[in-house]
Design a protein around this motif. Structure first.
Motif, PDB file in Angstrom:
ATOM      1  N   ASP A 335       0.831  -1.204   0.000  1.00 53.21           N
ATOM      2  CA  ASP A 335       0.000   0.000   0.000  1.00 53.21           C
ATOM      3  C   ASP A 335       0.867   1.255   0.000  1.00 53.21           C
ATOM      4  O   ASP A 335       0.554   2.236  -0.690  1.00 53.21           O
ATOM      5  N   ILE A 336       1.948   1.233   0.767  1.00 59.27           N
ATOM      6  CA  ILE A 336       2.875   2.374   0.769  1.00 59.27           C
ATOM      7  C   ILE A 336       3.447   2.580  -0.633  1.00 59.27           C
ATOM      8  O   ILE A 336       3.535   3.706  -1.133  1.00 59.27           O
ATOM      9  N   GLY A 337       3.859   1.476  -1.277  1.00 57.60           N
ATOM     10  CA  GLY A 337       4.396   1.588  -2.628  1.00 57.60           C
ATOM     11  C   GLY A 337       3.377   2.139  -3.603  1.00 57.60           C
ATOM     12  O   GLY A 337       3.687   3.017  -4.426  1.00 57.60           O
ATOM     13  N   ALA A 338       2.149   1.649  -3.529  1.00 55.51           N
ATOM     14  CA  ALA A 338       1.104   2.114  -4.444  1.00 55.51           C
ATOM     15  C   ALA A 338       0.807   3.588  -4.234  1.00 55.51           C
ATOM     16  O   ALA A 338       0.630   4.345  -5.196  1.00 55.51           O
ATOM     17  N   LYS A 339       0.751   4.019  -2.980  1.00 60.18           N
ATOM     18  CA  LYS A 339       0.477   5.434  -2.697  1.00 60.18           C
ATOM     19  C   LYS A 339       1.639   6.329  -3.128  1.00 60.18           C
ATOM     20  O   LYS A 339       1.435   7.460  -3.579  1.00 60.18           O
ATOM     21  N   ALA A 340       2.859   5.818  -2.993  1.00 59.70           N
ATOM     22  CA  ALA A 340       4.015   6.596  -3.459  1.00 59.70           C
ATOM     23  C   ALA A 340       3.988   6.759  -4.973  1.00 59.70           C
ATOM     24  O   ALA A 340       4.315   7.827  -5.509  1.00 59.70           O
ATOM     25  N   VAL A 341       3.580   5.699  -5.669  1.00 62.01           N
ATOM     26  CA  VAL A 341       3.487   5.743  -7.124  1.00 62.01           C
ATOM     27  C   VAL A 341       2.427   6.738  -7.573  1.00 62.01           C
ATOM     28  O   VAL A 341       2.669   7.608  -8.424  1.00 62.01           O
ATOM     29  N   GLU A 342       1.241   6.607  -7.020  1.00 61.55           N
ATOM     30  CA  GLU A 342       0.122   7.428  -7.466  1.00 61.55           C
ATOM     31  C   GLU A 342       0.158   8.848  -6.893  1.00 61.55           C
ATOM     32  O   GLU A 342      -0.500   9.735  -7.430  1.00 61.55           O
ATOM     33  N   GLY A 343       0.916   9.042  -5.825  1.00 62.71           N
ATOM     34  CA  GLY A 343       1.002  10.362  -5.217  1.00 62.71           C
ATOM     35  C   GLY A 343       2.231  11.135  -5.653  1.00 62.71           C
ATOM     36  O   GLY A 343       2.269  11.726  -6.740  1.00 62.71           O
ATOM     37  N   PRO A 344       3.281  11.139  -4.824  1.00 62.47           N
ATOM     38  CA  PRO A 344       4.450  11.987  -5.118  1.00 62.47           C
ATOM     39  C   PRO A 344       5.181  11.647  -6.409  1.00 62.47           C
ATOM     40  O   PRO A 344       5.622  12.540  -7.123  1.00 62.47           O
ATOM     41  N   TYR A 345       5.310  10.332  -6.742  1.00 60.14           N
ATOM     42  CA  TYR A 345       6.054   9.997  -7.959  1.00 60.14           C
ATOM     43  C   TYR A 345       5.355  10.557  -9.190  1.00 60.14           C
ATOM     44  O   TYR A 345       5.980  11.171 -10.059  1.00 60.14           O
ATOM     45  N   ARG A 346       4.056  10.359  -9.279  1.00 62.03           N
ATOM     46  CA  ARG A 346       3.313  10.842 -10.450  1.00 62.03           C
ATOM     47  C   ARG A 346       3.286  12.371 -10.482  1.00 62.03           C
ATOM     48  O   ARG A 346       3.419  12.979 -11.554  1.00 62.03           O
ATOM     49  N   ALA A 347       3.151  13.015  -9.313  1.00 59.69           N
ATOM     50  CA  ALA A 347       3.077  14.484  -9.272  1.00 59.69           C
ATOM     51  C   ALA A 347       4.404  15.127  -9.668  1.00 59.69           C
ATOM     52  O   ALA A 347       4.448  15.995 -10.552  1.00 59.69           O
ATOM     53  N   TYR A 348       5.479  14.704  -9.031  1.00 62.04           N
ATOM     54  CA  TYR A 348       6.781  15.284  -9.363  1.00 62.04           C
ATOM     55  C   TYR A 348       7.192  14.911 -10.785  1.00 62.04           C
ATOM     56  O   TYR A 348       7.778  15.720 -11.511  1.00 62.04           O
ATOM     57  N   GLY A 349       6.899  13.665 -11.176  1.00 65.94           N
ATOM     58  CA  GLY A 349       7.230  13.255 -12.530  1.00 65.94           C
ATOM     59  C   GLY A 349       6.521  14.085 -13.573  1.00 65.94           C
ATOM     60  O   GLY A 349       7.097  14.423 -14.625  1.00 65.94           O
ATOM     61  N   SER A 350       5.261  14.464 -13.307  1.00 66.58           N
ATOM     62  CA  SER A 350       4.518  15.303 -14.251  1.00 66.58           C
ATOM     63  C   SER A 350       5.154  16.678 -14.380  1.00 66.58           C
ATOM     64  O   SER A 350       5.189  17.259 -15.480  1.00 66.58           O
ATOM     65  N   LEU A 351       5.685  17.219 -13.275  1.00 69.52           N
ATOM     66  CA  LEU A 351       6.376  18.516 -13.340  1.00 69.52           C
ATOM     67  C   LEU A 351       7.630  18.422 -14.209  1.00 69.52           C
ATOM     68  O   LEU A 351       7.922  19.321 -15.011  1.00 69.52           O
ATOM     69  N   VAL A 352       8.373  17.334 -14.043  1.00 73.56           N
ATOM     70  CA  VAL A 352       9.586  17.155 -14.852  1.00 73.56           C
ATOM     71  C   VAL A 352       9.228  17.029 -16.328  1.00 73.56           C
ATOM     72  O   VAL A 352       9.879  17.648 -17.196  1.00 73.56           O
ATOM     73  N   LEU A 353       8.192  16.257 -16.637  1.00 69.08           N
ATOM     74  CA  LEU A 353       7.782  16.092 -18.038  1.00 69.08           C
ATOM     75  C   LEU A 353       7.284  17.408 -18.626  1.00 69.08           C
ATOM     76  O   LEU A 353       7.536  17.704 -19.801  1.00 69.08           O
ATOM     77  N   ALA A 354       6.588  18.213 -17.820  1.00 71.41           N
ATOM     78  CA  ALA A 354       6.151  19.521 -18.307  1.00 71.41           C
ATOM     79  C   ALA A 354       7.353  20.410 -18.619  1.00 71.41           C
ATOM     80  O   ALA A 354       7.365  21.135 -19.625  1.00 71.41           O
ATOM     81  N   ALA A 355       8.380  20.347 -17.766  1.00 70.42           N
ATOM     82  CA  ALA A 355       9.601  21.116 -18.028  1.00 70.42           C
ATOM     83  C   ALA A 355      10.239  20.689 -19.343  1.00 70.42           C
ATOM     84  O   ALA A 355      10.732  21.529 -20.118  1.00 70.42           O
ATOM     85  N   LEU A 356      10.221  19.397 -19.617  1.00 75.37           N
ATOM     86  CA  LEU A 356      10.786  18.901 -20.872  1.00 75.37           C
ATOM     87  C   LEU A 356       9.966  19.360 -22.078  1.00 75.37           C
ATOM     88  O   LEU A 356      10.518  19.611 -23.151  1.00 75.37           O
ATOM     89  N   LYS A 357       8.662  19.476 -21.904  1.00 74.95           N
ATOM     90  CA  LYS A 357       7.824  19.994 -22.991  1.00 74.95           C
ATOM     91  C   LYS A 357       8.162  21.454 -23.287  1.00 74.95           C
ATOM     92  O   LYS A 357       8.201  21.877 -24.443  1.00 74.95           O
ATOM     93  N   VAL A 358       8.395  22.227 -22.231  1.00 75.20           N
ATOM     94  CA  VAL A 358       8.800  23.621 -22.432  1.00 75.20           C
ATOM     95  C   VAL A 358      10.144  23.666 -23.154  1.00 75.20           C
ATOM     96  O   VAL A 358      10.340  24.432 -24.108  1.00 75.20           O
ATOM     97  N   ALA A 359      11.085  22.832 -22.699  1.00 80.42           N
ATOM     98  CA  ALA A 359      12.417  22.808 -23.325  1.00 80.42           C
ATOM     99  C   ALA A 359      12.328  22.414 -24.793  1.00 80.42           C
ATOM    100  O   ALA A 359      13.089  22.922 -25.629  1.00 80.42           O
ATOM    101  N   GLY A 360      11.384  21.529 -25.125  1.00 79.70           N
ATOM    102  CA  GLY A 360      11.241  21.082 -26.506  1.00 79.70           C
ATOM    103  C   GLY A 360      10.356  21.957 -27.361  1.00 79.70           C
ATOM    104  O   GLY A 360      10.191  21.695 -28.557  1.00 79.70           O
TER     105      GLY A 360
END
Length: 478
Positions: A335-360
């Motif tokens: 459950d901890i792993g699933a919440k980490a995936v769906e919570g902070p990992y997905r949120a921070y990862g989306s910010l990084v991907l958005a930054a890459l879209k700006v760069a591209g």
């Protein structure tokens, strides 16, 4: 580099090598070292024949062995560190570690002594042959130990020590090989440079090994709560600059100390932090005002950070019980792993991907529409394509197992059943040990921690003061 009489006695510690000093017969100019088989005197232009027979003899006798040793070093350096497989029990591993540290540090004493036991200007002498054989044996011992460490995964709760130990052993191996290559140096200048470079590596090996040993000491959480931010900088070296200039910013990391200190690979976490910085820097280079909506960045980071702390506190609690057979232990880990995936990992990862879209050039600025509502799989795949270190060993297995409650415990292993392929067929069943699952969850912890402090440290370094102050207040109040 300093010329000394050739008849001076050998030292009893370290190599002492002789090089021929050449002079021009026509004008008398002295050349300190051989620079080639044929050359011209830089003073008068006369032709010179510069062949250092001593250096050639050493290369002839030691060169082939060194090639093989360097090949082994490169193999060990490139060998992937195992994350799955049979592990030594944590307590047994902990008891073995002091012996390992003593062995490693003993190499630092044995190496220079062995180097001084032969006359390496005379490779055919009996004492030299014995000394050379001992040096090769010592170097191969180091590399064997490194391969063994990399091939056998660590108990998850001691991963930090295990990874630091590997780095220390690899550095010792590199230093040993580096010292031995002075024997085949064509000139005194090159020999001296190899010696100095190898000594720096040896010094680093000792520092890394001592740091690894210090990671074994138990953490007093009561003491940690009163640590200054600068003290926390030693536990999070990627934030050393912030720890020195603004130590208060590290205090919110206190709830992460237990997991980070025991279960994170510090060097790998630093690379992951650097990947976040690289993405944000690329966006800033393309669009200096790329954070179009700081409120969105702050809200996203704030929610992700608080969820990250919650899951770390849960993880710290269940690890402190040491009772894997307790009903519900695996449920909580998954459950901890699933919440980490769906919570902070997905949120921070989306910010990084958005930054890459700006760069591209795909989008012009970060805002609520830039990140979309991508699921975990899309975020992970996007990161894997651009920054593999931000998706390394992140698998959907934990999320799926927890979400579908489709797993069973059989003794010391967990069997996880995947949905059958769309075309039909039997479900896919994977078997994982408790340690495999714990390692996967601690890897998620390392990923999310790295992305969190990557965003924090980038904002701290690059954002306008008004945005920094808002981020600071929110960060410190978590």
């Amino acid at each position: 580099m300093e010329l000394v009489p050739g008849g001076q006695p050998k030292t009893d510690k370290g190599f002492r090598l002789s090089f021929t000093v050449f002079g021009c017969a026509d004008c008398g100019k002295v050349f300190g070292v051989a620079e080639g088989r044929a050359d011209q005197c830089s003073e008068c232009g006369s032709e010179l024949q510069l062949v250092d027979r001593r250096a050639e003899l050493r290369t002839q006798h030691y060169g082939a062995d060194l090639v093989r040793l360097q090949e082994r070093l490169e193999f060990a350096q490139n060998l992937e560190t195992a994350d799955r497989g049979n592990r030594m029990p944590a307590e047994e591993f902990r008891q073995w570690l002091p012996t390992a540290f003593e062995t490693i540090l003993e190499w630092a004493d044995r190496l220079p002594k062995r180097m001084g036991e032969g006359d390496f200007d005379d490779p055919t002498a009996a004492d030299t042959r014995i000394a050379w054989s001992s040096l090769l044996e010592l170097s191969n011992e180091m590399l064997d130990f490194a391969v063994d460490l990399k091939s056998n995964p660590a108990p998850p709760v001691l991963l930090s020590t295990h990874r630091a130990l590997i780095r220390g052993v690899m550095l010792f191996g590199a230093a040993a090989v580096g010292f031995l290559t002075t024997l085949t140096a064509p000139t005194a200048g090159i020999a001296r440079k190899r010696m100095l470079d190898s000594q720096e590596i040896l010094d680093s090996a000792c520092e890394v090994t001592i740091a690894a040993a210090n990671l074994m000491a138990p953490v007093d959480l009561d003491a940690v709560t009163v640590l200054s931010g600068s003290s926390l900088g030693s536990m999070f070296p990627e934030l050393a600059d912030i720890a020195r200039r603004d130590p208060v910013m590290l205090r919110p990391l206190i709830p992460l100390v237990m997991i980070a200190r025991g279960m994170h690979d510090q060097q790998r976490r630093s690379r992951r932090v650097a990947a976040v910085h690289a993405a944000f820097d690329a966006a800033s280079a393309a669009q200096p005002q790329w954070i179009g909506d700081f409120d969105f960045l702050l809200a996203t980071s704030s929610a992700a950070w608080r969820k990250l702390i919650d899951q770390h506190q849960r993880m710290t609690h269940i690890l402190s019980t040491h009772d894997r057979k307790r009903p519900g232990w695996i449920d909580e880990v998954l459950d901890i792993g699933a919440k980490a995936v769906e919570g902070p990992y997905r949120a921070y990862g989306s910010l990084v991907l958005a930054a890459l879209k700006v760069a591209g050039g795909t989008i012009n600025a970060l805002d609520s529409t830039a990140t979309g509502n991508s699921g975990f799989g899309a975020v992970r795949n996007g990161l894997a394509a651009e920054y593999p270190e931000l998706a390394e060993d992140i698998h959907p297995i934990i999320r799926h197992a927890s979400a579908h409650y489709d797993y069973q415990i059989h003794g010391e292993v967990v069997r996880i059943q995947h949905l059958p392929p769309r075309g039909g067929g039997a479900p896919i069943v994977e078997t994982h040990s408790f340690d495999d699952l714990l390692t996967a969850v601690s890897n998620l912890s390392e990923h999310t921690t790295a992305m969190a402090i990557g965003v924090m440290s980038w904002v701290w370094s690059h954002s306008p003061v008004s945005d920094r102050e808002r981020f600071r207040r929110d960060w410190l109040s978590a």
